[in-house]
Design an enzyme around this catalytic site. Structure first.
Site, PDB file in Angstrom:
ATOM      1  N   GLU A 106      34.665  66.676  65.472  1.00  0.00           N
ATOM      2  CA  GLU A 106      35.308  65.677  64.618  1.00  0.00           C
ATOM      3  C   GLU A 106      34.316  65.215  63.551  1.00  0.00           C
ATOM      4  O   GLU A 106      33.111  65.169  63.796  1.00  0.00           O
ATOM      5  CB  GLU A 106      35.759  64.427  65.413  1.00  0.00           C
ATOM      6  CG  GLU A 106      36.888  64.670  66.381  1.00  0.00           C
ATOM      7  CD  GLU A 106      37.310  63.393  67.122  1.00  0.00           C
ATOM      8  OE1 GLU A 106      37.264  62.299  66.527  1.00  0.00           O
ATOM      9  OE2 GLU A 106      37.677  63.512  68.297  1.00  0.00           O
TER      10      GLU A 106
ATOM     11  N   GLU B 182      35.000  62.015  74.315  1.00  0.00           N
ATOM     12  CA  GLU B 182      34.041  60.951  74.014  1.00  0.00           C
ATOM     13  C   GLU B 182      33.715  60.046  75.191  1.00  0.00           C
ATOM     14  O   GLU B 182      33.519  58.844  75.019  1.00  0.00           O
ATOM     15  CB  GLU B 182      34.543  60.109  72.836  1.00  0.00           C
ATOM     16  CG  GLU B 182      34.585  60.863  71.526  1.00  0.00           C
ATOM     17  CD  GLU B 182      34.757  59.962  70.318  1.00  0.00           C
ATOM     18  OE1 GLU B 182      35.358  58.900  70.472  1.00  0.00           O
ATOM     19  OE2 GLU B 182      34.279  60.322  69.236  1.00  0.00           O
TER      20      GLU B 182
HETATM   21  C1  GAL Z   1      36.999  59.573  67.367  1.00  0.00           C
HETATM   22  C2  GAL Z   1      38.063  59.856  68.426  1.00  0.00           C
HETATM   23  C3  GAL Z   1      39.398  60.228  67.807  1.00  0.00           C
HETATM   24  C4  GAL Z   1      39.728  59.283  66.701  1.00  0.00           C
HETATM   25  C5  GAL Z   1      38.645  59.314  65.698  1.00  0.00           C
HETATM   26  C6  GAL Z   1      38.927  58.495  64.477  1.00  0.00           C
HETATM   27  O1  GAL Z   1      35.976  58.837  67.888  1.00  0.00           O
HETATM   28  O2  GAL Z   1      37.635  60.893  69.258  1.00  0.00           O
HETATM   29  O3  GAL Z   1      40.393  60.225  68.782  1.00  0.00           O
HETATM   30  O4  GAL Z   1      39.877  58.011  67.219  1.00  0.00           O
HETATM   31  O5  GAL Z   1      37.462  58.842  66.289  1.00  0.00           O
HETATM   32  O6  GAL Z   1      38.003  58.772  63.501  1.00  0.00           O
END
Ligand code: GAL
Length: 786
Positions: free
Chosen positions: A439, A368
């Site tokens: 994610e 990110e």
């Molecule tokens: C994302 C991040 C993860 C975690 C997640 C929580 O933005 O890449 O490491 O923090 O959010 O939902």
């Protein structure tokens, strides 16, 4: 040739002093074994200052006579986060990454044969180190300590440093790197390769008869034995490399393994556990991979946000779990020195992990982070140079960002409940290359095991919605959800107690409802027969008694529902609103069946509207009935079928279940015509403690072993009692000891604990005293293999 594990008999001192690298240091240090964590932490609500230390480990060993004329190489598989290695008071090497292994040649500094050496490893875990992932905030705890294996390899002066087995179809090509001779002399040495089956693997075949390809379903593994000879034909070194034959292709249309398109269905994993952070030995790493594959039915895991234990990845190779691995980092990109370290991490990651067939992509961006073409040109170039067989990816939250990688890998957090489960690829990127969602969910819907039922159900259904949406987009190669297990985090994240409750399992790897959504996507042969009903059926759990939707989560062919042994309805997957999933959760839309006709004198033609009325009453309550239902009711009233009083009685009988005998809801799952699983939901009469250990035979191999124990409050029908928060008292006897506190309270009806072997073979017992003062015990055996 020979490997000597150095996991035992270390001295650990919490604060570094230069005296501690000295041979004659006479102070007191703690005796520890590896894997080791700087600080055993509480379960939650503790500060990250606890594990930030500049500490030192000391270990003595003798120079053995057979080391004469050899090279002695020390490898540290993982030490968080900056290490300095001293041998006999001399600094030999530093390593600036807590997640990759490093090797140090000790030869020049070894004591004479028979004499004692002092190996001292200074390990700094401060989060202000100028190296990835540090520099800004990080949503996970980073812990400290030498938390993976340490070993010595004793080699001839000329030896095999590395073998990379590249495959294309059923062909292989091995690249060998020889150490200890100038490059132009390497040709004087002879290298031979022998292909063998990997005997310890689950899927093996004799390469002389047939080569079989590695796949998630049939993860065939092979060994390549490489031998190095000098000009006189003397064997100098040999090495076995385990690998699999498989081809990877990623393009606009998706991800292909051996020419077959695969939809990726995975979750992200952090390598942390309660109390010990990162410090868990081999079998616990294996256990996690098994949980992901068999208990969550996944075909992929993303090792967010760093390379993880070789034991974990080895297991992924063995069981056929695809792995997305990536360099350490979290949103922040540091200065030039920091970036150089990140580029080195790419090198180390690819070199150390490239023989694993399970790894299908290299994550070469800081998770990110912003675009930084110059930086990411370097990481991509290096990954491609070191491995031409795998694509690169790099996880971003940016839409339409610069794509220097082979696959656009994107965290799609667009789903917030009422909308579509994911964005179509075209909304994220214009690229003609492959696309994967890395994610989703996570912080969009944190869920505790002790949240109310509607929240836990919503969490499960949100996961189903994204899976369903992804399954419906052919141009999306698949997804990795956030995340597998809850994890300890920094103050900036989580629920104020230093936990991100983002897992589909809790930190002890106990399932939340969402876990069953994943497990049920896989067939019973692999993940067992799944039948889960998302409600205890108690309307009092809901505001104004409005229960809302109840789902059946199953991978069975059909599920029959009974109320007090009266058949109500048989559901199949076609009843599921999740049309793209083979086993989508099914909404229960009938609590009445034919009973209104059989028991209450309602005529057949009025059954459907009457059922609709009752269903709407339980879903919306009297005051919020949709207009259509109100009109239907008035019509039924006008026709004399029912009236408000009669409806009230029927509501009491079919929905409220007040008075009389407790209602028993029974669900029977059928597969291939056979009853395979039954769930019974009725108010509990008693609560007991269910204790399960995934393993009870501990093995002292290269170090101690650990077994996890899960503790659950269940009713007499085996249903979890999510609001039982009682405490249990734990105590060990014999050859095992407890990790973590002696007194543990259930959270959401569940908890866990860990027992560890103590170095000796024999038996050990874990005694658990529950809240009713009943004493239970589990027996473990410890065998010593060293
Ligand atoms: C994302 C991040 C993860 C975690 C997640 C929580 O933005 O890449 O490491 O923090 O959010 O939902």
């Amino acid at each position: 040739m020979s490997r000597i594990y150095l996991n035992n008999d270390w001295e650990y001192c919490q604060a570094f002093l230069t005296d501690l690298v000295k041979l004659d240091f006479a102070g007191d240090c703690e005796k520890v074994r590896l894997p080791h964590t700087f600080e055993v932490t509480p379960f939650n609500a503790f500060s990250t200052d606890l594990y930030q230390k500049d500490a030192i480990y000391r270990k003595s060993f003798k120079t053995e006579p057979e080391w004469e004329g050899k090279r002695v190489l020390l490898t540290i598989e993982g030490a968080a986060h900056r290490s300095e290695v001293y041998l006999n008071e001399k600094l030999l090497a530093t390593h600036d990454c807590g997640y990759t292994a490093f090797t140090v040649d000790l030869t020049s500094q070894l004591a004479p044969i028979g004499q004692k050496n002092l190996l001292a490893v200074r390990v700094d875990s401060h989060e202000d180190l100028n190296q990835p992932p540090f520099g800004f905030v990080i949503d996970y705890m980073t812990y400290g300590g030498i938390y993976r294996d340490v070993y010595l390899d004793v080699k001839n002066p000329v030896y095999i440093e590395d073998v990379f087995v590249k495959t294309k179809g059923k062909e292989y090509q091995a690249e060998v790197k020889i150490a200890g001779c100038p490059e132009n002399e390497a040709k004087n040495y002879k290298i031979t390769h022998t292909l063998k089956s990997a005997v310890s693997a689950k899927f093996t075949s004799d390469p002389k008869s047939e080569i079989k390809l590695w796949s998630p379903e049939e993860p065939y593994l092979y060994l390549l034995e490489t031998e190095l000879f000098d000009e006189a034909g003397k064997l100098l070194d040999s090495r076995e490399t385990r690998f699999g034959f498989r081809d990877i292709r990623y393009d606009e249309s998706g991800f292909y393994l051996n020419g077959k398109k695969i939809k990726i269905r995975g979750l992200n994993r952090h390598q942390s556990w309660p109390y010990v952070g990162y410090a868990m030995p081999k079998n616990m790493q294996i256990e996690d991979a098994d949980i992901l594959k068999y208990e969550l039915g996944l075909n992929e895991v993303r090792t967010s946000h760093y390379p993880q234990s070789q034991y974990f990845i080895d297991r992924c190779d063995e069981i056929g779990l695809l792995v997305f691995t990536e360099i350490p980092g979290w949103q922040h990109i540091g200065n030039a020195e920091w970036k150089d370290k990140a580029v080195k991490n790419v090198r180390d990651m690819v070199l150390q992990y490239r023989n694993h067939p399970s790894i299908f992509i290299w994550g070469v961006r800081i998770n990110e982070s912003q675009d930084d073409d110059e930086f990411y040109e370097r990481t991509n170039k290096l990954a491609h140079e070191l491995d031409s067989t795998r694509p690169t990816g790099g996880v971003r939250y940016l839409k339409k960002s610069h794509l220097l990688e082979d696959v656009y890998t994107f965290n799609d957090f667009s789903f917030w409940g009422p909308n579509e489960g994911c964005l179509p690829k075209a909304k994220v990127t214009d690229t003609r290359k492959g696309y994967m969602i890395t994610e989703y969910n996570g912080h969009m819907f944190p869920t505790k095991t002790f949240d109310c039922e509607s929240h836990r159900t919503e969490h499960a259904i949100r996961h189903a919605k994204v899976l369903d949406a992804v399954a419906g987009h052919d141009e999306i190669s698949g997804s990795s959800g956030w995340c597998a297990f809850d994890y300890n985090t920094h103050k900036d994240f989580g629920s104020g107690d230093y936990i991100c409750y983002h897992g589909v399992m809790d930190m002890f790897r106990n399932p939340k409802m969402a876990a069953y959504v994943y497990q049920s996507q896989e067939e019973a042969e692999l993940s067992g027969d799944v039948l889960y009903v998302t409600s205890s059926m108690d309307i009092g759990e809901y505001p104004a008694s409005m229960r809302g939707d109840v789902y059946i989560i199953t991978n069975a062919d059909s599920v029959k529902m009974y109320v007090n042994d009266i058949f109500i309805k048989e559901y199949t997957a076609s009843d599921s609103p999740f049309k793209n999933l083979k086993h989508g959760p099914i909404v229960i839309d009938d609590y009445v069946g034919h009973r209104l006709v059989d028991e209450d004198g309602i005529r057949e033609k009025d059954l459907k509207p009457m059922k609709d009325m009752l269903f709407a009453l339980q879903k919306y309550g009297v005051d919020n009935l949709p207009l259509g239902i109100v009109l239907k009711g008035l019509c039924l009233w006008a026709r004399g079928v029912t009236n408000p009083n009669k409806l009230r009685d029927l509501y009491g009988k079919y929905i409220g279940n007040w008075g009389g005998k407790a209602v028993v809801y029974k669900f029977e799952a059928f597969r291939g015509g056979k009853l395979v699983k039954t769930v019974v939901r009725t108010p509990a009469k008693s609560t007991t403690l269910k204790i399960e250990a995934r393993r009870r035979n501990l093995v002292e191999e290269s170090s101690y072993d650990v077994a996890s124990v899960s503790l659950k409050a269940i009713d007499e029908n085996g249903n979890l009692q999510p609001y039982c928060q009682e405490a249990v008292f734990l105590r060990c006897e014999g050859e095992i000891e407890l990790i973590g506190p002696k007194l543990v309270s259930l959270k959401g009806g569940m908890a866990g604990t860990y027992v560890r072997s103590k170095g000796k073979g024999g038996k050990g017992r874990l005694y658990i005293t529950d809240w009713q003062n009943n004493e239970h015990w589990l027996e473990f055996t410890v065998s010593c293999e060293n």
